[in-house]
Scaffold this active site. Sequence first.
Site, PDB file in Angstrom:
ATOM      1  N   ASP A  80       2.908   8.822  17.955  1.00  0.00           N
ATOM      2  CA  ASP A  80       2.643   7.456  18.160  1.00  0.00           C
ATOM      3  C   ASP A  80       3.817   6.488  19.005  1.00  0.00           C
ATOM      4  OD1 ASP A  80       1.761   4.844  18.360  1.00  0.00           O
ATOM      5  OD2 ASP A  80       1.142   4.539  16.014  1.00  0.00           O
TER       6      ASP A  80
ATOM      7  N   GLY B  47      -7.967   0.142   7.976  1.00  0.00           N
ATOM      8  CA  GLY B  47      -8.248  -0.581   6.765  1.00  0.00           C
ATOM      9  C   GLY B  47      -9.294  -1.401   6.874  1.00  0.00           C
TER      10      GLY B  47
ATOM     11  N   ASN C 101     -10.631   9.432  12.486  1.00  0.00           N
ATOM     12  CA  ASN C 101      -9.988   9.384  11.300  1.00  0.00           C
ATOM     13  C   ASN C 101     -10.425   8.311  10.086  1.00  0.00           C
ATOM     14  OD1 ASN C 101      -8.137  10.563  12.946  1.00  0.00           O
ATOM     15  ND2 ASN C 101      -6.575   9.292  12.954  1.00  0.00           N
ATOM     16  N   VAL C 102     -10.328   8.689   8.881  1.00  0.00           N
ATOM     17  CA  VAL C 102     -10.800   8.218   7.817  1.00  0.00           C
ATOM     18  C   VAL C 102      -9.657   8.115   6.902  1.00  0.00           C
ATOM     19  CG1 VAL C 102     -12.655   7.861   6.126  1.00  0.00           C
ATOM     20  CG2 VAL C 102     -13.392   8.636   8.574  1.00  0.00           C
ATOM     21  N   ASN C 103      -9.343   7.091   6.285  1.00  0.00           N
ATOM     22  CA  ASN C 103      -8.315   7.021   5.191  1.00  0.00           C
ATOM     23  C   ASN C 103      -8.528   6.264   4.166  1.00  0.00           C
ATOM     24  OD1 ASN C 103      -6.124   7.240   3.865  1.00  0.00           O
ATOM     25  ND2 ASN C 103      -4.601   6.180   4.991  1.00  0.00           N
TER      26      ASN C 103
ATOM     27  N   ASP D 298       0.032  11.992  11.120  1.00  0.00           N
ATOM     28  CA  ASP D 298      -0.664  10.980  11.381  1.00  0.00           C
ATOM     29  C   ASP D 298       0.366   9.927  11.920  1.00  0.00           C
ATOM     30  OD1 ASP D 298      -2.824   9.126  11.884  1.00  0.00           O
ATOM     31  OD2 ASP D 298      -2.864   8.560   9.714  1.00  0.00           O
ATOM     32  N   HIS D 299       0.289   9.541  13.069  1.00  0.00           N
ATOM     33  CA  HIS D 299       1.212   8.433  13.658  1.00  0.00           C
ATOM     34  C   HIS D 299       2.547   8.686  13.420  1.00  0.00           C
ATOM     35  CE1 HIS D 299      -1.860   5.265  14.631  1.00  0.00           C
ATOM     36  NE2 HIS D 299      -2.673   5.620  13.402  1.00  0.00           N
TER      37      HIS D 299
ATOM     38  N   GLY E 177     -11.686   4.690  11.092  1.00  0.00           N
ATOM     39  CA  GLY E 177     -13.027   5.005  10.928  1.00  0.00           C
ATOM     40  C   GLY E 177     -13.596   4.289   9.672  1.00  0.00           C
TER      41      GLY E 177
ATOM     42  N   HIS F 100      -9.363   5.812  15.743  1.00  0.00           N
ATOM     43  CA  HIS F 100      -8.782   5.655  14.399  1.00  0.00           C
ATOM     44  C   HIS F 100      -9.385   4.657  13.789  1.00  0.00           C
ATOM     45  CE1 HIS F 100      -4.517   7.555  14.723  1.00  0.00           C
ATOM     46  NE2 HIS F 100      -5.328   7.859  15.625  1.00  0.00           N
TER      47      HIS F 100
HETATM   48  P1  13P Z   1      -8.758   3.666   8.080  1.00  0.00           P
HETATM   49  O1  13P Z   1      -7.814   3.746   6.903  1.00  0.00           O
HETATM   50  O2  13P Z   1      -9.141   2.396   8.601  1.00  0.00           O
HETATM   51  O3  13P Z   1      -9.852   4.737   7.602  1.00  0.00           O
HETATM   52  O4  13P Z   1      -7.812   4.293   9.176  1.00  0.00           O
HETATM   53  C1  13P Z   1      -7.718   5.650   9.161  1.00  0.00           C
HETATM   54  C2  13P Z   1      -6.677   6.165  10.222  1.00  0.00           C
HETATM   55  O5  13P Z   1      -7.058   5.779  11.560  1.00  0.00           O
HETATM   56  C3  13P Z   1      -5.692   7.042  10.318  1.00  0.00           C
HETATM   57  O6  13P Z   1      -4.939   7.168  11.165  1.00  0.00           O
END
Ligand code: 13P
Length: 289
Positions: free
Chosen positions: A105, A178, A229-231, A84-85, A209, A207
């Site tokens: 990225d 975030g 994408n969800v983090n 990711d990135h 999400g 991104h």
């Molecule tokens: P969030 O942390 O806002 O869900 O974003 C995740 C993301 O885009 C990872 O690349």
Amino acid sequence: MLVSAREMLEKARDGKYAVGQFNINNLEWTKSILLTAQELQSPVILGVSEGAGKYMTGFKTVAAMVEAMIDELNITVPVALHLDHGSYEGCYKCIKAGFSSIMFDGSHYPIAENIEKTKELVKIAHAMGLSLEAEVGSIGGEEDGVVGMGECADPAECKAIADLGIDFLAAGIGNIHGKYPENWQGLNFDVLANVKEAVGGMPLVLHGGTGIPEDMIKKAISLGVAKINVNTECQLSFAEATRKYIEDGKDLQGKGFDPRKLLAPGADAIRATVKEKMELFGSVGKANA
Ligand code: 13P
């Protein structure tokens, strides 16, 4: 076995749903996401930021853990392991470590340099059977030290990058990593529609999400978003469930301090969040689609 994310995202684009990329941080995260994907028969992408890769002691450890877990847990749904990135150097490290997909990225470079580096990496990734995601127009907010201002992508630049033969494209449309601030203006669907028109069938990536309202997610999917994408949301669920366990004094009862017990509510909370997202994105039951 790990698979490239290309085919699963082309199917998602054609079927008008999105595949979730859930970022992983450790063994509990990985196990929770894989088990949920298997239970729901959904394809899944495990995202690894450079910071998380470092935390887990390196990309080789991550790839070995994920490969072994797929085997030991009898996971049969399509799973992609995706950087990711990624930085230019990070992409090379992940190709070597056995990842099945990478994101380069280059959004912070001038567009000519982004194009040049993306072009080189596409060639190598494809020769090794990996899929490649590129980015135009930075994603706002901060993730593992990568800070973006949240510019909307220029459709002409998106086309220039898409024409390099990349597999999917992250285009900034007002999304940020975030939590979204109170005064967030929402996703810019005009930009998304213009990007879509410029890049044709290229699957698009959303991104940030976490915290995007359901109606916006659905509209984004209808306009060509095939990967979300969800983090942060899994991190928040994990932290909340763990805090409750401690605040309820459960770690002080019997063997409640055993990490297998202490981390269980957080792991269950990740599973619940991933399930909710897969249902919203429409990827449930699409493992063999
Ligand atoms: P969030 O942390 O806002 O869900 O974003 C995740 C993301 O885009 C990872 O690349």
